[in-house]
Design a protein around this motif. Structure first.
Motif, PDB file in Angstrom:
ATOM      1  N   PHE A  15      56.514 132.487 -39.082  1.00 41.85           N
ATOM      2  CA  PHE A  15      55.789 131.265 -39.098  1.00 41.85           C
ATOM      3  C   PHE A  15      54.343 131.382 -39.322  1.00 41.85           C
ATOM      4  CE2 PHE A  15      59.386 131.127 -36.672  1.00 41.85           C
ATOM      5  CZ  PHE A  15      60.095 130.238 -37.395  1.00 41.85           C
ATOM      6  N   SER A  17      51.469 129.817 -41.752  1.00 39.60           N
ATOM      7  CA  SER A  17      50.135 129.307 -41.670  1.00 39.60           C
ATOM      8  C   SER A  17      50.053 127.884 -41.157  1.00 39.60           C
ATOM      9  CB  SER A  17      49.539 129.383 -43.052  1.00 39.60           C
ATOM     10  OG  SER A  17      48.375 128.693 -43.157  1.00 39.60           O
ATOM     11  N   GLY A  18      49.096 127.642 -40.238  1.00 38.19           N
ATOM     12  CA  GLY A  18      48.972 126.335 -39.627  1.00 38.19           C
ATOM     13  C   GLY A  18      48.688 125.230 -40.623  1.00 38.19           C
ATOM     14  N   PHE A  22      56.329 123.714 -43.366  1.00 41.91           N
ATOM     15  CA  PHE A  22      57.560 124.443 -43.601  1.00 41.91           C
ATOM     16  C   PHE A  22      58.271 123.860 -44.810  1.00 41.91           C
ATOM     17  CE2 PHE A  22      56.916 124.863 -39.042  1.00 41.91           C
ATOM     18  CZ  PHE A  22      57.124 126.221 -38.850  1.00 41.91           C
ATOM     19  N   ARG A 159      57.680 129.590 -44.733  1.00 38.78           N
ATOM     20  CA  ARG A 159      56.250 129.276 -44.668  1.00 38.78           C
ATOM     21  C   ARG A 159      55.449 130.573 -44.683  1.00 38.78           C
ATOM     22  NH1 ARG A 159      53.899 125.535 -39.886  1.00 38.78           N
ATOM     23  NH2 ARG A 159      53.358 127.495 -38.894  1.00 38.78           N
ATOM     24  N   ARG A 162      51.973 133.655 -40.054  1.00 40.26           N
ATOM     25  CA  ARG A 162      50.781 133.378 -39.250  1.00 40.26           C
ATOM     26  C   ARG A 162      50.634 134.424 -38.153  1.00 40.26           C
ATOM     27  NH1 ARG A 162      50.044 128.015 -35.502  1.00 40.26           N
ATOM     28  NH2 ARG A 162      48.076 128.644 -34.595  1.00 40.26           N
ATOM     29  N   TYR A 164      49.733 135.037 -34.454  1.00 35.12           N
ATOM     30  CA  TYR A 164      49.632 134.211 -33.243  1.00 35.12           C
ATOM     31  C   TYR A 164      48.753 134.844 -32.185  1.00 35.12           C
ATOM     32  CZ  TYR A 164      53.208 131.322 -35.200  1.00 35.12           C
ATOM     33  OH  TYR A 164      53.886 130.488 -36.027  1.00 35.12           O
ATOM     34  N   ASP A 169      51.540 128.777 -28.928  1.00 33.53           N
ATOM     35  CA  ASP A 169      51.461 128.412 -30.345  1.00 33.53           C
ATOM     36  C   ASP A 169      52.711 128.873 -31.085  1.00 33.53           C
ATOM     37  OD1 ASP A 169      48.983 127.292 -29.938  1.00 33.53           O
ATOM     38  OD2 ASP A 169      47.861 128.978 -30.781  1.00 33.53           O
ATOM     39  N   ARG A 172      55.677 126.668 -30.166  1.00 32.00           N
ATOM     40  CA  ARG A 172      55.548 125.355 -30.801  1.00 32.00           C
ATOM     41  C   ARG A 172      56.030 125.412 -32.252  1.00 32.00           C
ATOM     42  NH1 ARG A 172      50.283 124.852 -31.120  1.00 32.00           N
ATOM     43  NH2 ARG A 172      50.391 125.567 -33.276  1.00 32.00           N
ATOM     44  N   ASP A 173      55.622 126.450 -32.977  1.00 27.15           N
ATOM     45  CA  ASP A 173      56.036 126.579 -34.371  1.00 27.15           C
ATOM     46  C   ASP A 173      57.530 126.872 -34.489  1.00 27.15           C
ATOM     47  OD1 ASP A 173      53.586 125.958 -35.399  1.00 27.15           O
ATOM     48  OD2 ASP A 173      53.121 127.974 -36.125  1.00 27.15           O
ATOM     49  N   GLU A 176      59.336 123.619 -33.903  1.00 28.80           N
ATOM     50  CA  GLU A 176      59.204 122.731 -35.065  1.00 28.80           C
ATOM     51  C   GLU A 176      60.115 123.180 -36.206  1.00 28.80           C
ATOM     52  OE1 GLU A 176      55.910 121.350 -38.409  1.00 28.80           O
ATOM     53  OE2 GLU A 176      55.231 122.476 -36.650  1.00 28.80           O
ATOM     54  N   ALA A 177      60.113 124.502 -36.473  1.00 24.66           N
ATOM     55  CA  ALA A 177      60.942 125.021 -37.568  1.00 24.66           C
ATOM     56  C   ALA A 177      62.414 124.783 -37.296  1.00 24.66           C
ATOM     57  CB  ALA A 177      60.675 126.516 -37.766  1.00 24.66           C
TER      58      ALA A 177
END
Length: 194
Positions: A15, A17-18, A22, A159, A162, A164, A169, A172-173, A176-177
Motif C-alpha cells: 500500500f 502512496s497516500g 487504489f 497502488r 508506501r 509507513y 496508518d 487504515r490502508d 480501505e483496500a
C-alpha cells in the motif's frame, strides 16, 4: 528500531502512496452459485502457500489483512469457521514489482516560435525525457470453493508502495483496500447489504 521500520516498509508493499488511489478489479466464475456460501475458513498451514509472497514473509501484516477481511465478510453475513466443512476458503496474497514511468520536461525555457517552450542548449524541439522508478504493490484476495478447490472469485487492489511510520496508518490502508476489493463480493449482491 531499524527492524520495525524495515517491517513497515515491507508492508509495503501493498500500500501505496497516500496521494494515489487504489486500482481495484475483480472477476468471477459466472456459472457458480454464490448463494450457497454461508461460512468460510482460512487455509490450513502449508495449504497453498506461495514462496516469495509478501504476506508469507510478513506474518504480522498477514494477520492485519485477515482481520480486515474477517470484518468485511462478517458485515456481509458470512461466518468464520475452523471446520474443514466450510463453504469457501479465503486466500490472501501480496506482491511488489518495480515499475517505471517516463516524464517529459520543457524546463524553464522561453517561448520560441512553432517549437513552443525550449531552452537553447536542448535543441530546437525543447525539453528532455527522464525515467523514474517506483514500487507497485498488489493485494489479491481469492475465494475458493472448499468442495471442489476451484477458484470462483478474485479481487485485486494495486497502488504505489508506501513507507509507513505508524501501524495505525498501515491498518487504515489495509482496511480501505480490503473493503474496496470485497465491495462486489459476492457477485450480484447489493453493495453494503448484510
Amino acid at each position: 528500531m531499524e527492524k520495525g521500520r524495515f517491517c513497515f516498509y515491507l508492508f509495503i508493499v501493498i500500500f501505496l502512496s497516500g496521494c494515489s488511489a487504489f486500482s481495484v478489479v475483480s472477476d468471477y466464475d459466472q456459472k457458480f452459485d454464490f448463494k450457497s456460501f454461508q461460512n468460510y475458513r482460512w487455509p490450513a498451514e502449508n495449504e497453498g502457500i506461495r514462496k516469495g509472497d509478501v504476506l508469507v514473509e510478513n506474518p504480522l501484516v498477514y494477520k492485519r489483512v485477515q482481520s480486515a477481511v474477517n470484518e468485511q465478510l462478517r458485515v456481509k453475513g458470512f461466518r468464520l469457521t475452523g471446520s474443514e466443512n466450510a463453504d469457501f476458503i479465503v486466500y490472501a496474497h501480496a506482491g511488489v514489482k518495480k515499475q517505471k514511468t517516463y516524464h517529459n520536461s520543457f524546463g524553464a525555457g522561453v517561448p520560441y516560435g512553432p517549437y513552443r517552450w525550449y531552452t537553447p542548449w536542448w535543441g530546437p524541439y525543447g525539453g528532455y525525457t527522464f525515467v523514474s522508478y517506483y514500487d507497485e504493490g498488489s493485494l489479491v484476495i481469492d475465494i475458493i470453493d472448499a468442495r471442489t478447490k476451484e477458484l470462483v472469485w478474485r479481487g485485486v487492489a494495486t497502488r504505489v508502495v508506501r513507507d509507513y511510520r505508524s501501524t495505525e496508518d498501515m491498518q487504515r490502508d489495509i482496511n480501505e483496500a480490503v473493503a474496496k476489493i470485497l465491495e462486489n463480493f459476492p457477485p450480484g449482491a447489493e453493495p453494503g447489504m448484510e
